[in-house]
Design an enzyme around this catalytic site. Structure first.
Site, PDB file in Angstrom:
ATOM      1  N   GLY A  46      19.252 101.339 -40.202  1.00  0.00           N
ATOM      2  CA  GLY A  46      18.671 101.678 -41.497  1.00  0.00           C
ATOM      3  C   GLY A  46      18.340 100.469 -42.360  1.00  0.00           C
TER       4      GLY A  46
ATOM      5  N   SER B 265      16.950 100.556 -36.374  1.00  0.00           N
ATOM      6  CA  SER B 265      15.630 100.284 -36.941  1.00  0.00           C
ATOM      7  C   SER B 265      14.524 100.197 -35.889  1.00  0.00           C
ATOM      8  CB  SER B 265      15.649  99.005 -37.799  1.00  0.00           C
ATOM      9  OG  SER B 265      16.523  99.180 -38.894  1.00  0.00           O
TER      10      SER B 265
ATOM     11  N   GLU C 141      28.159 105.756 -38.696  1.00  0.00           N
ATOM     12  CA  GLU C 141      28.354 106.403 -40.008  1.00  0.00           C
ATOM     13  C   GLU C 141      29.567 107.333 -39.961  1.00  0.00           C
ATOM     14  OE1 GLU C 141      24.340 107.870 -40.451  1.00  0.00           O
ATOM     15  OE2 GLU C 141      23.638 105.810 -40.705  1.00  0.00           O
TER      16      GLU C 141
ATOM     17  N   LYS D  33      19.845 112.731 -39.050  1.00  0.00           N
ATOM     18  CA  LYS D  33      20.922 112.574 -40.059  1.00  0.00           C
ATOM     19  C   LYS D  33      20.898 113.755 -41.031  1.00  0.00           C
ATOM     20  CE  LYS D  33      20.620 107.636 -39.428  1.00  0.00           C
ATOM     21  NZ  LYS D  33      21.093 106.334 -39.834  1.00  0.00           N
TER      22      LYS D  33
ATOM     23  N   ASN E  17      17.611 110.975 -34.337  1.00  0.00           N
ATOM     24  CA  ASN E  17      18.765 111.378 -35.148  1.00  0.00           C
ATOM     25  C   ASN E  17      18.278 111.593 -36.576  1.00  0.00           C
ATOM     26  OD1 ASN E  17      21.177 111.683 -36.493  1.00  0.00           O
ATOM     27  ND2 ASN E  17      21.803 109.534 -36.283  1.00  0.00           N
TER      28      ASN E  17
ATOM     29  N   GLU F 134      24.352 100.323 -30.849  1.00  0.00           N
ATOM     30  CA  GLU F 134      23.744 100.293 -32.176  1.00  0.00           C
ATOM     31  C   GLU F 134      24.448  99.259 -33.057  1.00  0.00           C
ATOM     32  OE1 GLU F 134      21.562 104.137 -33.147  1.00  0.00           O
ATOM     33  OE2 GLU F 134      23.639 104.445 -33.734  1.00  0.00           O
TER      34      GLU F 134
ATOM     35  N   HIS G 149      28.995 108.022 -33.990  1.00  0.00           N
ATOM     36  CA  HIS G 149      27.984 107.244 -34.719  1.00  0.00           C
ATOM     37  C   HIS G 149      28.708 106.364 -35.740  1.00  0.00           C
ATOM     38  CE1 HIS G 149      24.649 106.266 -37.389  1.00  0.00           C
ATOM     39  NE2 HIS G 149      23.843 106.595 -36.399  1.00  0.00           N
TER      40      HIS G 149
HETATM   41  C1  PEP Z   1      20.717 105.742 -36.180  1.00  0.00           C
HETATM   42  O1  PEP Z   1      20.890 106.535 -37.086  1.00  0.00           O
HETATM   43  O2  PEP Z   1      21.368 105.864 -35.146  1.00  0.00           O
HETATM   44  C2  PEP Z   1      19.742 104.670 -36.366  1.00  0.00           C
HETATM   45  C3  PEP Z   1      19.584 103.800 -35.406  1.00  0.00           C
HETATM   46  O3  PEP Z   1      19.042 104.661 -37.547  1.00  0.00           O
HETATM   47  P1  PEP Z   1      17.751 103.754 -37.868  1.00  0.00           P
HETATM   48  O4  PEP Z   1      16.803 103.903 -36.739  1.00  0.00           O
HETATM   49  O5  PEP Z   1      17.224 104.313 -39.161  1.00  0.00           O
HETATM   50  O6  PEP Z   1      18.223 102.348 -38.012  1.00  0.00           O
END
Ligand code: PEP
Length: 265
Positions: free
Chosen positions: A181, A221, A105, A15, A13, A175, A103
């Site tokens: 992040g 992460s 976000e 973003k 992803n 998640e 997601h």
């Molecule tokens: C994500 O954007 O779904 C995500 C898991 O980001 P990150 O790996 O940076 O934590």
């Protein structure tokens, strides 16, 4: 469907990163790093920003690359007066295979509710693409002991109205919001516990066949150093990778998790 026939899916992803020139460079670098054996063993999707999708599609198709094309979101309607939105029909026309839906976000920053997520899941399926449905708890919810309730509630809401066959074809990404992040990853055991609860919820709503077939990713992460142990959990079938997917070497090493040494070796 036995566990071993669920194809792992590693998704990047991106973003709101990478313009369309940078996107092409990133795919070209990944092409050198991810080989035939990797694609034989693992499905890999890339989710660039909307403005990059046509460029990435052209490259994938011209060079016969095995990356699956993904999007990060779409609108729930096929067309209409929705200024600034992107129709799932347009994504399907670009040969997008996977669309991330809900997601955290989008839920936190853009007000997407469980009801919106359900409509988007239906829209993606209607247009013959696969939703990657994101669910996860906040740190406060985890500390209050309500992780399973929050996550399974989100799953139940998202798949409401889907047929068992449709549910079996979905991807669900667990998640934990506190891990996205932040550099903090759920322990493999904690991630497994929640992914197992997700599979049970799917089974309760759509039957055993759907529960066995649905693919469940972990996201938060994920790095090359943590992927192998996560992937060794019985209910984790892949990873949704944010930050690390922008680094081609790191992302390739994540895709190649099965070649890493076992943890502790
Ligand atoms: C994500 O954007 O779904 C995500 C898991 O980001 P990150 O790996 O940076 O934590």
């Amino acid at each position: 469907m036995p566990v071993e026939t669920r194809r792992p899916l590693i998704s990047g992803n991106w973003k709101m990163n990478q313009n369309h020139f940078e996107a092409i460079q990133l795919i070209q670098k990944l092409t050198y790093l991810v080989g035939k054996d990797d694609f034989d063993a693992v499905d890999v999707s890339v989710h660039p920003p909307f403005t990059d999708i046509r460029s990435v599609q052209t490259l994938i198709e011209a060079d016969d690359l095995r990356f699956a094309l993904g999007a990060q979101n779409c609108h729930q309607d096929d067309k209409g007066a929705f200024t600034g939105e992107v129709s799932p029909v347009f994504l399907q026309k670009l040969n997008v295979s996977y669309v991330i839906v809900g997601h955290s976000e989008r839920r936190e920053l853009f007000g997407e509710t469980d009801a919106t997520v359900r409509e988007k899941v239906a829209a993606v399926l209607r247009n013959k693409m696969t939703p990657i449905i994101c669910v996860g708890e906040t740190l406060t919810e985890r500390e209050a002991g309500s992780t399973a309730e929050k996550v399974t509630g989100q799953v139940a809401a998202a798949i409401d109205g889907c047929s068992p066959a449709q549910v079996g074809g979905l991807v669900i990404a667990y998640e934990p919001i506190w891990a996205i992040g932040t550099g903090r990853t759920a322990t493999p055991a904690d991630a497994q516990e929640v992914c197992s609860a997700i599979r049970s919820t799917v089974g309760g709503r759509a039957g055993a066949e759907a529960a066995t077939a649905v693919r469940i990713q972990y996201g938060g992460s994920v790095k090359a150093g943590t992927i192998q142990e996560l992937m060794s959990q019985p209910d984790i079938d892949g990873a949704l990778v944010g930050g690390a997917s922008l680094d081609p070497e790191e992302f390739a090493r994540i895709v190649q998790y099965r070649l890493h040494e076992s943890p502790g070796v």
